[in-house]
Design a protein around this motif. Structure first.
Motif, PDB file in Angstrom:
ATOM      1  N   ALA A 133       4.055  -3.025  -4.734  1.00 35.19           N
ATOM      2  CA  ALA A 133       3.884  -4.101  -5.178  1.00 35.19           C
ATOM      3  C   ALA A 133       2.276  -4.163  -5.908  1.00 35.19           C
ATOM      4  CB  ALA A 133       3.736  -5.136  -4.176  1.00 35.19           C
ATOM      5  N   SER A 134       1.460  -3.616  -5.310  1.00 35.00           N
ATOM      6  CA  SER A 134       0.239  -3.503  -5.956  1.00 35.00           C
ATOM      7  C   SER A 134       0.032  -2.593  -7.197  1.00 35.00           C
ATOM      8  CB  SER A 134      -0.932  -2.758  -4.963  1.00 35.00           C
ATOM      9  OG  SER A 134      -2.273  -2.753  -5.620  1.00 35.00           O
ATOM     10  N   TRP A 135       0.935  -1.462  -7.034  1.00 33.46           N
ATOM     11  CA  TRP A 135       1.019  -0.639  -8.324  1.00 33.46           C
ATOM     12  C   TRP A 135       1.693  -1.491  -9.583  1.00 33.46           C
ATOM     13  CZ3 TRP A 135       3.460   4.317  -6.130  1.00 33.46           C
ATOM     14  CH2 TRP A 135       2.738   4.990  -5.535  1.00 33.46           C
ATOM     15  N   ARG A 136       2.667  -2.175  -9.022  1.00 35.55           N
ATOM     16  CA  ARG A 136       3.491  -3.183 -10.183  1.00 35.55           C
ATOM     17  C   ARG A 136       2.034  -4.172 -10.788  1.00 35.55           C
ATOM     18  NH1 ARG A 136       6.477  -7.368 -11.551  1.00 35.55           N
ATOM     19  NH2 ARG A 136       8.557  -7.032 -12.522  1.00 35.55           N
ATOM     20  N   ARG A 137       1.400  -4.759  -9.962  1.00 36.43           N
ATOM     21  CA  ARG A 137       0.507  -5.854 -10.421  1.00 36.43           C
ATOM     22  C   ARG A 137      -0.466  -4.997 -11.259  1.00 36.43           C
ATOM     23  NH1 ARG A 137       0.411  -7.293  -4.977  1.00 36.43           N
ATOM     24  NH2 ARG A 137      -1.609  -6.383  -4.660  1.00 36.43           N
ATOM     25  N   SER A 138      -0.881  -3.634 -10.787  1.00 36.64           N
ATOM     26  CA  SER A 138      -1.738  -2.998 -11.833  1.00 36.64           C
ATOM     27  C   SER A 138      -1.242  -2.578 -12.978  1.00 36.64           C
ATOM     28  CB  SER A 138      -2.063  -1.554 -10.976  1.00 36.64           C
ATOM     29  OG  SER A 138      -2.562  -1.892  -9.759  1.00 36.64           O
ATOM     30  N   SER A 139      -0.090  -2.168 -13.154  1.00 37.88           N
ATOM     31  CA  SER A 139       0.688  -1.752 -14.338  1.00 37.88           C
ATOM     32  C   SER A 139       1.230  -2.951 -15.271  1.00 37.88           C
ATOM     33  CB  SER A 139       1.981  -1.151 -14.171  1.00 37.88           C
ATOM     34  OG  SER A 139       2.636  -0.749 -15.107  1.00 37.88           O
ATOM     35  N   ASP A 188     -18.480  -8.541  -3.005  1.00 40.49           N
ATOM     36  CA  ASP A 188     -18.049 -10.185  -3.056  1.00 40.49           C
ATOM     37  C   ASP A 188     -16.616 -10.442  -3.153  1.00 40.49           C
ATOM     38  OD1 ASP A 188     -17.397  -9.616  -5.617  1.00 40.49           O
ATOM     39  OD2 ASP A 188     -19.399 -10.476  -6.272  1.00 40.49           O
ATOM     40  N   GLY A 189     -16.229 -11.833  -3.132  1.00 47.53           N
ATOM     41  CA  GLY A 189     -14.907 -11.926  -3.346  1.00 47.53           C
ATOM     42  C   GLY A 189     -14.059 -11.464  -4.814  1.00 47.53           C
ATOM     43  N   ASP A 190     -15.011 -11.143  -5.637  1.00 47.27           N
ATOM     44  CA  ASP A 190     -14.462 -10.719  -6.798  1.00 47.27           C
ATOM     45  C   ASP A 190     -14.123  -9.242  -6.687  1.00 47.27           C
ATOM     46  OD1 ASP A 190     -14.442 -12.996  -8.151  1.00 47.27           O
ATOM     47  OD2 ASP A 190     -16.561 -13.016  -8.568  1.00 47.27           O
ATOM     48  N   GLY A 191     -14.574  -8.571  -5.961  1.00 42.03           N
ATOM     49  CA  GLY A 191     -14.313  -6.995  -5.708  1.00 42.03           C
ATOM     50  C   GLY A 191     -15.574  -6.146  -6.284  1.00 42.03           C
ATOM     51  N   GLY A 217      -8.812   0.291  -2.394  1.00 39.10           N
ATOM     52  CA  GLY A 217      -9.154  -0.395  -1.156  1.00 39.10           C
ATOM     53  C   GLY A 217     -10.072  -1.888  -1.331  1.00 39.10           C
ATOM     54  N   ILE A 218     -11.058  -1.698  -1.869  1.00 39.45           N
ATOM     55  CA  ILE A 218     -11.623  -3.099  -2.184  1.00 39.45           C
ATOM     56  C   ILE A 218     -10.773  -4.124  -2.986  1.00 39.45           C
ATOM     57  CG2 ILE A 218     -13.466  -4.266  -3.384  1.00 39.45           C
ATOM     58  CD1 ILE A 218     -15.280  -1.830  -2.566  1.00 39.45           C
ATOM     59  N   GLY A 219     -10.337  -3.851  -4.014  1.00 38.65           N
ATOM     60  CA  GLY A 219      -9.571  -4.385  -5.097  1.00 38.65           C
ATOM     61  C   GLY A 219      -8.453  -5.175  -4.450  1.00 38.65           C
ATOM     62  N   THR A 220      -7.450  -4.394  -3.719  1.00 38.01           N
ATOM     63  CA  THR A 220      -6.432  -4.546  -3.217  1.00 38.01           C
ATOM     64  C   THR A 220      -6.579  -5.534  -1.867  1.00 38.01           C
ATOM     65  OG1 THR A 220      -5.374  -2.637  -3.939  1.00 38.01           O
ATOM     66  CG2 THR A 220      -4.025  -3.856  -2.093  1.00 38.01           C
ATOM     67  N   CYS A 221      -7.553  -5.358  -1.183  1.00 41.51           N
ATOM     68  CA  CYS A 221      -8.058  -6.103  -0.051  1.00 41.51           C
ATOM     69  C   CYS A 221      -8.199  -7.601  -0.671  1.00 41.51           C
ATOM     70  CB  CYS A 221      -9.187  -5.652   0.739  1.00 41.51           C
ATOM     71  SG  CYS A 221      -9.568  -6.614   2.107  1.00 41.51           S
ATOM     72  N   VAL A 222      -8.896  -7.578  -1.841  1.00 40.11           N
ATOM     73  CA  VAL A 222      -9.244  -9.102  -1.960  1.00 40.11           C
ATOM     74  C   VAL A 222      -7.883  -9.663  -2.673  1.00 40.11           C
ATOM     75  CG1 VAL A 222     -10.191 -10.170  -4.330  1.00 40.11           C
ATOM     76  CG2 VAL A 222     -11.666  -8.346  -3.241  1.00 40.11           C
ATOM     77  N   VAL A 223      -7.067  -9.195  -3.052  1.00 38.38           N
ATOM     78  CA  VAL A 223      -5.726  -9.800  -3.547  1.00 38.38           C
ATOM     79  C   VAL A 223      -5.026  -9.981  -2.159  1.00 38.38           C
ATOM     80  CG1 VAL A 223      -3.544  -9.577  -4.669  1.00 38.38           C
ATOM     81  CG2 VAL A 223      -5.621  -8.626  -5.684  1.00 38.38           C
ATOM     82  N   VAL A 268     -11.816  -4.420   4.932  1.00 33.42           N
ATOM     83  CA  VAL A 268     -11.212  -5.306   5.741  1.00 33.42           C
ATOM     84  C   VAL A 268     -12.101  -6.652   5.268  1.00 33.42           C
ATOM     85  CG1 VAL A 268     -11.626  -6.329   8.199  1.00 33.42           C
ATOM     86  CG2 VAL A 268     -11.797  -3.641   7.715  1.00 33.42           C
ATOM     87  N   PRO A 269     -11.471  -7.529   5.064  1.00 35.67           N
ATOM     88  CA  PRO A 269     -11.729  -8.976   4.617  1.00 35.67           C
ATOM     89  C   PRO A 269     -12.718  -9.429   5.727  1.00 35.67           C
ATOM     90  CG  PRO A 269      -9.599  -9.216   5.659  1.00 35.67           C
ATOM     91  CD  PRO A 269      -9.849  -7.760   5.658  1.00 35.67           C
ATOM     92  N   ILE A 270     -13.634 -10.260   4.799  1.00 32.93           N
ATOM     93  CA  ILE A 270     -14.444 -11.219   5.786  1.00 32.93           C
ATOM     94  C   ILE A 270     -14.560 -12.499   5.185  1.00 32.93           C
ATOM     95  CG2 ILE A 270     -17.052 -11.525   6.156  1.00 32.93           C
ATOM     96  CD1 ILE A 270     -17.526  -8.594   5.202  1.00 32.93           C
TER      97      ILE A 270
END
Length: 326
Positions: free
Chosen positions: A36-42, A99-102, A137-143, A168-170
């Motif tokens: 699903a993340s790959w699909r968002r990316s593409s 931050d929250g924007d990755g 890691g960071i970008g997909t965790c943000v989503v 890990v999200p904060i």
């Protein structure tokens, strides 16, 4: 020492790109978070898995502004980041706070490995959102706002397939998503067992950051630990001098059925926590307040009552209730 780039780094880039496209075309996105993340990316961000451009970066002025926007989080995270780096740094890992924007706004790393991590974009100011870097890691965790690991060829871009990233999200004092704690490595010898240990350490560090962020936000309130539910860690609630709950962490809100993401309307602690739990915690808190007032007044009940804003008779009743000598 972190692994250095080599001539095989982009070996078979077409193979990885074909694998990503085949997974997306097969419809696996409906049952696989990774696909699903790959699909968002593409499809959403129109990225090419074979793209080789280096990660984009903020200017120094933009990075300073980003750091200023999350100054309380940066302050609360320093100690936990130091301890986490002490645990994983010798194994060739760096620790990033995004931050929250990755965008990483703080990091810890071994100086000898700085050039390597900088070349990979594992540095402050780099743009690691899925919009810019695809699955990572960071970008997909943000989503997805959940703990996750993107390991090697799980990354969207072929050029990132030597990286292993645990994120890990904060959440802030109101239970809102605030940022990401990430441990990244580009070592080829990172094992699954070590990756599991990193995930545990990063999760514990994130919880410490959230607790420190919460305590800093409610520095003048009593902090009460809520019971753990369904194997989850207990949360924290802040109780003011009137025995009103004025704040709660995200985990506490989940356990108490309170929606996260906005300031908490004050509510009587006994109503929210339940009679027995509230009475136990609040009684201990009140006893401590009385003890401190008496000590500051040198044992003078009249002076202590004046400092607390109650009558001498009321203070005597409270002292008798808690069995305090006076």
């Amino acid at each position: 020492m972190a692994a250095r780039r080599n001539s095989d780094e982009w070996a078979n880039p077409r193979h990885h790109a074909a694998r990503v496209e085949a997974a997306i075309a097969s419809g696996q996105a409906a049952r696989s978070a990774l696909v699903a993340s790959w699909r968002r990316s593409s499809r959403l961000h129109h990225l090419d898995p074979g793209g080789r451009h280096a990660p984009m970066r903020l200017s120094e002025a933009e990075l300073r502004a980003a750091r200023e926007r999350i100054a309380p989080l940066l302050c609360a995270a320093r100690g936990a980041m130091d301890r986490l780096y002490q645990a994983v740094g010798t194994a060739g890992c760096c620790v990033l706070l995004a931050d929250g924007d990755g965008v990483p706004v703080d990091r810890r790393g071994t100086p000898a490995d700085d050039a390597t991590f900088d070349s990979w974009g594992l540095w402050t100011g780099a743009l690691w959102s899925e919009e810019h870097e695809g699955t990572n890691g960071i970008g997909t965790c943000v989503v997805e706002q959940r703990p996750l690991t993107i390991d090697r060829d799980q990354h969207f871009f072929t050029r990132n397939t030597l990286l292993s990233c645990t994120a890990v999200p904060i959440y802030d004092h109101d239970g809102r998503f605030a940022g990401v704690l990430d441990v990244s490595s580009c070592r080829a010898d990172r094992t699954d067992a070590f990756a599991s240990l990193i995930a545990l350490a990063a999760g514990e560090a994130a919880r410490r950051i959230e607790a420190d962020l919460f305590r800093n936000a409610f520095a003048h309130a009593r902090i009460v630990l809520t019971p753990a539910i369904d194997g989850q860690c207990g949360g924290l609630v802040a109780v003011d001098a009137d025995d009103l709950v004025i704040g709660a962490t995200r985990s506490a809100r989940i356990g108490l059925g309170i929606a996260p993401g906005r300031p908490l309307q004050p509510v009587p602690a006994a109503d929210l926590l339940g009679g027995d739990i509230a009475h136990d915690h609040l009684a201990r808190g009140q006893r401590a307040v009385l003890q401190r007032a008496l000590l500051r007044a040198g044992g003078n009940v009249s002076a202590a009552a004046k400092a607390l804003g109650v009558s001498r008779a009321t203070l005597h009743r409270k002292l008798n209730r808690f069995g305090l000598n006076h």
